[in-house]
Write an enzyme that holds these catalytic residues in place. Structure first.
Site, PDB file in Angstrom:
ATOM      1  N   ARG A  41       0.818   4.730  17.569  1.00  0.00           N
ATOM      2  CA  ARG A  41       0.522   5.755  16.572  1.00  0.00           C
ATOM      3  C   ARG A  41       1.056   7.132  16.934  1.00  0.00           C
ATOM      4  NH1 ARG A  41       0.940   2.053  14.049  1.00  0.00           N
ATOM      5  NH2 ARG A  41      -0.723   0.788  13.163  1.00  0.00           N
TER       6      ARG A  41
ATOM      7  N   SER B 192      -5.485  -8.836   7.462  1.00  0.00           N
ATOM      8  CA  SER B 192      -4.414  -7.863   7.526  1.00  0.00           C
ATOM      9  C   SER B 192      -3.804  -7.886   8.913  1.00  0.00           C
ATOM     10  CB  SER B 192      -4.920  -6.459   7.183  1.00  0.00           C
ATOM     11  OG  SER B 192      -5.566  -5.911   8.302  1.00  0.00           O
TER      12      SER B 192
ATOM     13  N   ASP C 212      -6.801   4.204  13.031  1.00  0.00           N
ATOM     14  CA  ASP C 212      -5.435   4.699  12.910  1.00  0.00           C
ATOM     15  C   ASP C 212      -5.351   6.054  12.218  1.00  0.00           C
ATOM     16  OD1 ASP C 212      -4.282   2.725  14.341  1.00  0.00           O
ATOM     17  OD2 ASP C 212      -3.775   1.483  12.619  1.00  0.00           O
TER      18      ASP C 212
ATOM     19  N   ASP D  24       0.816  -1.217   0.000  1.00  0.00           N
ATOM     20  CA  ASP D  24       0.000   0.000   0.000  1.00  0.00           C
ATOM     21  C   ASP D  24       0.848   1.264   0.000  1.00  0.00           C
ATOM     22  OD1 ASP D  24      -1.888  -2.029   0.636  1.00  0.00           O
ATOM     23  OD2 ASP D  24      -3.153  -0.535   1.627  1.00  0.00           O
TER      24      ASP D  24
END
Lengths: 397, 397, 397, 397
Positions: free
Chosen positions: A79, A164, A108, A17
């Protein structure tokens, strides 16, 4: 010879990605700095592990941070650590833009962007998965693969797992794909940090963890006599032992900040060991009523982390208060790790409020049992009044 | 031929203490009715197990009741159940007195007596372990043994374990004696309801638990195809399976209502299985914000139970609210029980707020990712203002 | 020539009760030190007013401390201040005993004694109104009067008001006697600190109050141009202005810590002015989410003060947290005081999070209204899911 | 002859903005139904006053609903009442669209739209003040005036006040314009519902308010002997009396849901009288601990209302719980209204937990003062342990 639209710092994972996003941003006319947290190749390679442990994991340990009673927030607290560094680079490189590969339905994106806005209010954020030109062009993995191949981006050769995954030092999360049906069991080959408890050792490892001000300062393997005492080593070692015994696996449905329920599978070996140990030493050393107030602050803190508000006035305030509460959280916990479980075996502390003589059934200590009669009678005043009013004793019996 | 001082209903366990108390009360001039919860011999023999499960354990399950993050309240919720029956007998037999053998340093005296005062405000309570004449006469087990022998009370022939224990349908607690040193490990032969996980089966049992209105209505052993669906049978079966796999052991220091810390070891096999299962189905079916409010009510409820306020206006209010929150907590959880752990495997519900299409990474569903940009930007307004005021971005980076 | 039973430090008010207690303690064989907070005559005369304002009233102002939504805690926060000094004297004079004249049904006994135990754990407390020999000897005011006269204690010549009263720098409370019937109106001649609003000036006074770190640092009378800036003067001046305009009268029923409801009438002129002013400057300068957390800490703090736990680990913790929250609570509030009311007129601050451009209806500022659409849509995700599940739109409409 | 884009139900106030919006929507190709809450002229004229009082104001009274300690939520609770009716009409008329004239920076857009989405999830919302084509065309009042004149829309002849105002049965709010500077005083001619206390009567009105289940059921003017007992009449009468005496004016800065601080001036005469009266009867009749839990639910409820979540699962849950808490909130409060203030004079109730004998200083009642000693001693156990650990008594003294 067109002008650049500006400079973008992209949080780059090295996966398909963000590789495509990197190229696409260039196609769109931006200059791009790739900021890679886990080392692989390009411009900014960062090892944030030490600061991640000390500045992010340790406060979560102090708080017993758990979202919705179960999730230890492994992704959530990573994060702000990443995004903080990202905006540091952006400021330093005079980039007006940051970009990331997080999806438009997840938490996220919120966590990344709130951190960016909080620390760099003028920043502009490019979130390709929320830009129609991007997401309508790349409708699935196949489109990305083709684009990558066409532009010479190295593509993964191993077939993608039908879910994922997101990994960091604290945990791995798995979601999407076949896991989206909440009834489906997680495949046994999914987990990467922890051994299947069915295959884990048939003998426990016994550890001692020393705490000071609510954070671990040393972990000792009792039988082997080895110990670790720098934050990063210590945490990695707990990951290793926890992982070896299959500790910290959960399969949950949780509530995302954006209002939908999602199913996630997480493994947090070291964090889970620490949660048990810290809960124990905290209750051993902290006053009951302080604990109650601190517990509610911890729940608030967890929610703030989950929702992306690590850098917010309220989260700073709560962190400060929790940190204050940990002043006397000091001592040693002995525990055993075995077959997916952590068992507390005993604890000691120079600062405990536990008073063996006071509580003893065999010694009176500085305690007059007659006082309890008055205590109970006064506590009952209100209950008896309530009963009087109800005139309802019969009804209840 | 002296007059009786009055009639006492004694909560009688059949053990050495309450046997001596029974006799001592008679010596003091009272008439005594012994009220025995677990069947052995005398006047009132009661099987309260069914109502204990339905009226006390089920509300605790709905609440995810846990005291200080760890204790499942097995002893605490048994006390109001017993004391309620005790005052029913007292009223019925026109006794002005009730008595119990709980010590003067513990929680149980409070729980028994608050229940008594709440339901029978005029009652008078005789707590021998708080009466100087009693506790200065019986300074230890030896005094009780001699008294018992002298008066022909049957005395235990087995040597007493070096700790005390309290058992009911939900759990066993162990404390005192050698356990008073919080550093001492619990001896491996202490546990009676649960197998040592080291010796427990090397294959999991997989169960399905069906919930309606937040309480279990059926448990099915997936492989064996057997199921239980009455509350008492269902709960006993979970105790059996949980116990077989060593589930629900904890070793904690906790804060007593009377202000001291104490060390307790508990095993709660069935209750632990239910806690995991209920947490899962609840989060699956309950709105996020309702859950948050309900979580804080559950924490309050747990504290009230622990402190003995089951029968209080606030506990009735909280129970009502929690019960209301459970209206849609319905569905089936599949889980595996193995080596001291409960693993959630999957869940399904006709009333879930989980929306597979909405959350899917592969389908857009009724969701526009662009909305997330506005959501994040508005959430950032406050954070950016804070930053502006601080003028302190540099400081933080 | 009997030996003294020991040395007692008595909190002595100079009134009939404590005068008799002083003598009675001597009769019982104690040596007595009378500790007088408001100056009249005997051994220890103390002016605690400055420390009362700074160490007790100021934290209450920071917290917006109000018990049960109405009571500003004037009596409650005076108790730890007095008792702290009392145990200081006791330690200094090596007295093992302290004594007070508080009744056995009230809150003050708890507040005095918890402070004593917290700061001087070995102290022994003599509370005559809980000692049967005392309270059965002195069954009413008449007995005390006779005892006083007999022993040459000066007795009040003015007839006692048909209620009791307790005054300090912050407020006066009235209770008991004819006020015990909660339906009875307070007599108009009861109040001593505040003028009847019906008779108060027909023109307001306008004040400016400057705050720093959440406490007032200066008060200025706008028209007269005078100002006060030491804590004690400032607070006394607010009492004067508030009192002149009849500010701060309440008539409430409240819940005592010992479990009964009582009726109290209070007047707190300066405290009420400060509460209004502080609320205003706080909301002006504090982040919304910090405010929410701080509000709940303030409610907790108020309850702790009311119940006598000023000196407790949890109250120290909460005070610390609240103090932390006040770092930016700085600025000036303009208000008018008139006929029992305080009206906020305007405010300004160098640290406000108020952003006139951002909020303006006439200027767009750094705000894109389109973001609000996304914000609302995402907030609605959960609500729409709930509706979907209910399938019950019709039912609601 | 082009096709209609669809049917829009517009919340129409009759003012300049929504008049222009009405026309603009038509220009854009929509069919429009104007839905007017206060009667003037067009298609749907609604009198929602009775349901507003009973279904919205009454629950707020039960909750003592106040946002950020001061704002009585008069605008906030009107929004779901209006929007609910609006979507009822939309469904009934098979309109896919609703529209409103709320600005893009305010709370009302959120409140309107969350209600719409919650009750009619498929609805599409047209918010012109967030549509660039609209807001860049109408950049100020002048543009709107011109547009109106050009299209024959009647325009206001009186000059607009230099602030905006929003009125409903419960209150009037004033903001914007010259009020945007938080230091500016509100002009004395601003208020429309309440008399300036400086000009209000110099004699109080004394009222009796009777409550049942936490809502007012009758209000009586003591001197005049008149009373009102239907919800709408009763509330209007309290508005009249409160307004006459200048009750319920506040000038505050508050925190909007969208993250900015704003300044608002409000007058809520009847609501303020009811808040005082309800607080009084509630504390008189409700158990202390129930009250504490209910207080925190009330704060949550207020925040939910403010933020627009009246129709949400959590708000429904909280409303249910609060309603449950009001079962015994019954009785009569006597109060006086004078010069901007409400003074409680006395109260009585058949369901009060107030026990005059128990609390009396002159009668012992069913209360043994000795019990208080034990109560205090046990409460001190924890404090003394803390002191012991600190070893720090000296430090504190």
């Amino acid at each position: 010879m067109c002008m650049s639209k500006g400079l973008v710092v992209l949080a780059y994972s090295g996966g398909l990605d963000t590789s495509c996003i990197l190229l696409w941003l260039k196609e769109q006319g931006y200059d791009v700095i790739a900021f890679l947290v886990t080392p692989r190749f390009t411009v900014f390679i960062e090892d944030l592990r030490s600061e991640f442990v000390q500045e992010f994991i340790w406060p979560a340990v102090q708080a017993n941070a758990v979202y919705e009673d179960r999730y230890l927030l492994g992704t959530s607290i990573a994060r702000p650590c990443i995004a903080r560094r990202q905006v540091q680079i952006a400021r330093q490189e005079r980039a007006q833009y940051v970009s990331h590969g997080a999806t438009g339905k997840g938490n996220d994106q919120v966590r990344f962007e709130l951190t960016c806005y909080a620390l760099y209010p003028q920043v502009q954020i490019i979130a390709p998965w929320r830009i129609p030109e991007f997401y309508s062009r790349f409708r699935g993995r196949k489109d990305l693969m083709e684009y990558a191949e066409k532009h010479g981006i190295p593509v993964p050769v191993t077939p993608k797992a039908p879910w994922s995954m997101d990994a960091n030092l604290m945990h791995i999360s798995y979601e999407s794909g076949i896991l989206e049906n909440p009834k489906n069991h997680a495949p046994s080959d999914l987990y990467q940090m922890t051994k299947n408890p069915e295959d884990s050792p048939s003998e426990p490892d016994v550890l001692e963890i020393d705490f000071a001000k609510g954070v671990p300062v040393r972990v000792t393997h009792v039988k082997e006599g080895t110990s670790k005492d720098t934050p990063l080593e210590l945490f990695c070692y707990l990951n290793e032992i926890g992982g070896k015994h299959g500790v910290g696996r959960i399969d949950i449905v949780e509530n995302r900040f954006i209002g939908m329920k999602s199913r996630g599978i997480y493994e947090t070996p070291g964090g889970t060991v620490l949660l048990h140990a810290h809960l124990d030493i905290e209750t051993f050393t902290m006053d009951r009523e302080v604990r109650k107030i601190k517990q509610s602050l911890g729940i608030k803190f967890s929610e703030l982390i989950y929702n992306g508000f690590w850098y917010s006035p309220e989260c700073e305030f709560v962190r400060h208060c929790i940190d204050k509460s940990q002043e006397n959280v000091e001592g040693r916990v002995q525990l055993s790790v075995f077959k997916g479980q952590v068992y507390i075996l005993g604890r000691e502390s120079p600062k405990s409020l536990y008073n063996e003589e006071l509580v003893s059934m065999d010694v009176q200590g500085d305690y007059d049992p007659c006082d309890a009669s008055g205590f109970i009678k006064i506590n009952a005043v209100r209950l008896r009044e309530h009963n009087r009013l109800q005139g309802a004793t019969q009804k209840k019996l």
